[in-house]
Motif scaffolding. Structure first.
Motif, mmCIF file in Angstrom:
data_model
loop_
_atom_site.group_PDB
_atom_site.id
_atom_site.type_symbol
_atom_site.label_atom_id
_atom_site.label_comp_id
_atom_site.label_asym_id
_atom_site.label_seq_id
_atom_site.Cartn_x
_atom_site.Cartn_y
_atom_site.Cartn_z
ATOM 1 N N LEU A 54 -7.539 8.203 -0.350
ATOM 2 C CA LEU A 54 -6.093 8.093 -0.550
ATOM 3 C C LEU A 54 -5.681 6.659 -0.250
ATOM 4 C CD1 LEU A 54 -3.448 9.805 -1.055
ATOM 5 C CD2 LEU A 54 -3.242 9.915 1.440
ATOM 6 N N PRO A 55 -5.030 5.978 -1.192
ATOM 7 C CA PRO A 55 -4.577 4.602 -0.921
ATOM 8 C C PRO A 55 -3.782 4.524 0.375
ATOM 9 C CG PRO A 55 -4.271 5.142 -3.231
ATOM 10 C CD PRO A 55 -4.701 6.419 -2.555
ATOM 11 N N SER A 56 -3.879 3.383 1.047
ATOM 12 C CA SER A 56 -3.353 3.269 2.411
ATOM 13 C C SER A 56 -1.860 3.535 2.523
ATOM 14 C CB SER A 56 -3.667 1.878 2.972
ATOM 15 O OG SER A 56 -3.095 0.873 2.151
ATOM 16 N N LEU A 57 -1.078 3.207 1.503
ATOM 17 C CA LEU A 57 0.374 3.398 1.574
ATOM 18 C C LEU A 57 0.825 4.657 0.840
ATOM 19 C CD1 LEU A 57 1.634 -0.270 1.064
ATOM 20 C CD2 LEU A 57 1.204 0.953 3.194
ATOM 21 N N SER A 58 -0.110 5.454 0.356
ATOM 22 C CA SER A 58 0.231 6.666 -0.387
ATOM 23 C C SER A 58 0.374 7.845 0.559
ATOM 24 C CB SER A 58 -0.835 6.970 -1.437
ATOM 25 O OG SER A 58 -0.937 5.911 -2.370
ATOM 26 N N ARG A 59 1.124 8.842 0.086
ATOM 27 C CA ARG A 59 1.325 10.062 0.864
ATOM 28 C C ARG A 59 1.115 11.267 -0.042
ATOM 29 N NH1 ARG A 59 5.972 7.123 1.805
ATOM 30 N NH2 ARG A 59 7.249 8.700 0.783
ATOM 31 N N THR A 60 0.811 12.392 0.572
ATOM 32 C CA THR A 60 0.642 13.627 -0.185
ATOM 33 C C THR A 60 1.831 14.544 0.076
ATOM 34 O OG1 THR A 60 -0.542 14.786 1.585
ATOM 35 C CG2 THR A 60 -1.849 13.392 0.105
ATOM 36 N N ASP A 64 4.730 14.648 3.192
ATOM 37 C CA ASP A 64 6.182 14.667 2.980
ATOM 38 C C ASP A 64 6.809 15.908 3.594
ATOM 39 O OD1 ASP A 64 6.117 12.242 1.660
ATOM 40 O OD2 ASP A 64 5.961 13.129 -0.332
ATOM 41 N N ASP A 624 -2.851 4.419 9.697
ATOM 42 C CA ASP A 624 -1.956 5.498 9.282
ATOM 43 C C ASP A 624 -0.961 5.844 10.385
ATOM 44 O OD1 ASP A 624 -3.290 5.647 6.860
ATOM 45 O OD2 ASP A 624 -4.678 7.201 7.558
ATOM 46 N N LYS A 637 2.830 11.318 7.457
ATOM 47 C CA LYS A 637 1.466 10.818 7.330
ATOM 48 C C LYS A 637 0.938 10.362 8.687
ATOM 49 C CE LYS A 637 -1.515 7.755 4.650
ATOM 50 N NZ LYS A 637 -1.625 6.773 3.554
#
Length: 685
Positions: A54-60, A64, A624, A637
């Motif tokens: 998962l890219p470092s600034l991405s969230r699932t 959220d 994170d 996250k």
């Protein structure tokens, strides 16, 4: 042991010889090696697929949803009963800290200066050192307090001491009843120990996320986090001291007709006094360790300027407050230790060699302290510490020295960094993180089965499923890689220096004080010199973790090897064993219990530091968590990362602890060593 010794045949020395232990070790490493080889073969054909990166600034979506839970709690802060309760506690802590700040370091309306002021505070602290310990400790306290002001960090130092003072007092009030409970009730001990293990397995950084949610940021969060982290040592160590009061003594008091409270107050607590003060010492150092880390949640104190320097990669800015944290740690450690020793002497009827002289000195010290308080309340110059530029000069000088070191030794440090990274860190990370998630899952579970049996397998599978559910699998594998690599290096140092110390008393006397001092320093401070030498990145976090974890591991190995029976060693020498054979065939196998315990503690200490290493570019779960602190929309996250770290810590802890339950043939002494637990963070165990 001779043939006529009055002991059962199964306990004579030859039956406890190391081959039994050695065979047990070989039987585990062979299947473990097979699992690793098979893992590498599968990785060679499947690398890069299904890694769940998962890219470092991405969230699932899960992250959220966790953020939405936080937002809902914050929106209902005024109506939710739980939030109302935590708000009331937060307000009480804020009010207490504000009052103490006005008393010691900040202007108190309508006065333009503190109520007591620096001269009065320094005199009172010095007097306390004199009363509870000795004149040497009083001098140490005086020098420490003067250094806080001369170096330009008086207010921040007082803020840190205030947080520590409040937390330690509350820890004693809450912890001592629990210590008495677990010290006198076996069932309570079994239940409470589970929670203490969980609290001490959890890295310090992880405490902060839920605390911020319920108590906000600032002084209240700092006090709560410090209190929670400082509780386990006083409960565990004081409870142990009460439990270790000889059974014959308890039976004698019962036969004399004493009640429960009489036995507790007149026998158990006095006999456990020294151990209880050791627990207080550990709680104090744990509180200081967490109070500095509380700067992440806007807690006041010396941690703030250190954090500021780390964030901008300015070692000079972080050096002076970091050094003062070390000064404060040494002061608190030596004061509580000296107080413990003096209380033990007094309890045995020793006391001071000249009681009359001590009474005169104590009375004179009280007069001097009161006069100093009066003067600091009367004269502004004695209330607010004068402004000096010494601290800024030192910071500038340190920055220049660091630049010179980088210019001179940059090639050496860079070569070391690149060598370890390319030769060890990257290959292991590739196997862990670039394998399909299900391959790594099965391989880790298989290794848990090999080393810890079915019990470790079940716990490992549960923890890995939790990591998978939290949507941070790849980051978890990167963090696990850094932890494992650092632990391997820690154990290499522990074996070399531990065996050396155990075999040479002069080496032990020379190195052990350095190890004690290393365990006194809060972990946050280790990042400063390592960052100066190696710059930001994974390697910096790993080196800081090694420096932080090595003292505890070295001491455990040294004590374990030193505890091998001299009779066994002499028997080996009589057969013509070389020094190398003696170490590898006798001492290390028979000290296997201490080696596994050292590995357990090394893993948990290193995990704690690799998480903090997220501040200096280590990435993965540490980043994170920091990202979740800094961005409100990423709180979920950060919370998921914190939970993932806890799961990794529990998994590693349970695998190594299950591995410690070796065959009963190894003897009860080996098994009993694993009842010891060392707190993560503070030092001096």
């Amino acid at each position: 042991m001779t043939a006529t010794a009055p002991a059962p045949p199964r306990r004579v020395e030859p039956d406890a010889a190391p081959p039994v232990v050695e065979d047990s070790g070989i039987s585990r490493w062979v299947p473990a090696a097979a699992v690793v080889v098979l893992w590498v073969v599968v990785w060679a054909f499947t690398r890069g697929t299904d890694t769940l990166d998962l890219p470092s600034l991405s969230r699932t979506d899960l992250h959220d949803r966790l953020t939405e839970i936080q937002n809902g709690l914050l929106e209902g802060r005024s109506t939710n009963p739980v939030m109302q309760f935590t708000n009331a506690i937060a307000d009480a802590f804020r009010g207490t800290v504000d009052w103490l700040q006005r008393l010691l370091s900040k202007p108190a309306f309508p006065r333009p200066v503190p109520e007591i002021g620096w001269l009065g505070v320094t005199a009172l602290a010095t007097y306390v050192g004199l009363v509870v310990a000795s004149w040497r400790i009083a001098v140490l306290v005086l020098a420490s307090f003067l250094s806080f002001g001369v170096l330009g960090y008086w207010d921040q130092s007082m803020d840190t001491l205030i947080i520590v003072l409040i937390s330690v007092l509350l820890a004693v009030v809450i912890g001592m009843p629990l210590a008495v409970w677990i010290g006198t009730n076996a069932r309570a001990n079994a239940v409470v120990t589970v929670f203490l293990d969980l609290m001490q397995t959890m890295p310090t950084f992880v405490y902060l996320l839920p605390i911020v949610l319920f108590f906000g940021i600032g002084t209240s969060a700092a006090v709560v986090a410090t209190l929670i982290y400082a509780l386990p040592p006083i409960i565990r160590i004081a409870g142990f001291g009460i439990r270790e009061v000889p059974a014959t003594t308890i039976e004698a008091t019962d036969s004399a007709g004493q009640t429960y409270w009489q036995r507790l107050l007149k026998v158990q607590l006095p006999m456990a006094r020294k151990t209880i003060i050791v627990g207080l010492n550990q709680t104090t150092l744990a509180a200081l360790s967490m109070a500095t880390l509380a700067s992440f949640v806007d807690g006041p104190g010396l941690g703030k300027p250190v954090l500021q320097g780390l964030r901008v990669n300015d070692v000079g800015t972080a050096f002076v407050p970091g050094a003062l944290i070390v000064v404060m740690a040494v002061m608190l450690d030596r004061t509580t230790t000296a107080a413990s020793e003096r209380s033990e002497r007094v309890a045995r009827g020793g006391g001071h060699r000249n009681p009359r002289l001590r009474r005169v000195v104590v009375a004179g010290g009280a007069v001097v302290a009161l006069v100093a308080v009066y003067l600091s309340r009367t004269y502004v110059s004695l209330a607010e510490f004068p402004t000096y530029s010494i601290g800024r000069t030192i910071s500038s000088g340190v920055s220049d020295v660091v630049d010179a070191i980088k210019d001179t030794f940059g090639g050496v440090t860079g070569g070391l960094k690149d060598g370890v990274t390319e030769g060890l860190l990257n290959p292991v990370q590739s196997v862990l993180a670039d394998s399909p998630w299900y391959v790594s899952f099965v391989a880790i579970a298989a290794l848990a089965l090999v080393f810890g049996g079915v019990r470790a397998l079940v716990i490992t599978v549960v923890c890995l499923l939790g990591v998978l559910w939290l949507d941070l699998w790849n980051d978890a594998m990167v963090t696990l890689n850094m932890t494992l690599v650092a632990t391997v290096l820690v154990m290499a140092l522990a074996l070399v220096f531990g065996v050396w110390m155990a075999r040479d008393r002069r080496v032990d006397l020379g190195i052990r004080p350095l190890l004690d001092a290393g365990q006194t320093i809060p972990p946050f401070v280790y990042l400063i010199p390592v960052l100066a030498l190696f710059g930001p990145g994974r390697f910096t976090a790993i080196v800081a973790g090694i420096v932080y974890a090595a003292p505890a591991a070295i001491k455990l190995v040294a004590d374990g090897v030193k505890g091998v029976s001299p009779t066994t060693i002499e028997a080996g020498r009589s057969t013509g064993q070389t020094t190398w054979q003696e170490i590898t065939k006798v001492q290390l196998p028979m000290a296997k219990g201490s080696l596994v315990l050292a590995t357990n503690q090394g893993l948990l200490y290193v995990l704690s530091m690799t998480v903090i290493g997220g501040l200096v570019g280590a990435g993965a779960l540490g980043f994170d968590v920091v990202y979740g602190f800094s961005r409100s929309e990423a709180w979920g996250k950060g919370a998921a990362a914190g939970l993932t770290i806890v799961l990794i810590g529990v998994m590693l802890d349970r695998i190594t602890r299950a591995a410690s339950d070796v065959r009963r043939d190894d003897g009860p002494g080996t098994r009993r060593a694993f009842s010891l637990r060392l707190p993560i963070g503070p030092p001096g165990n």
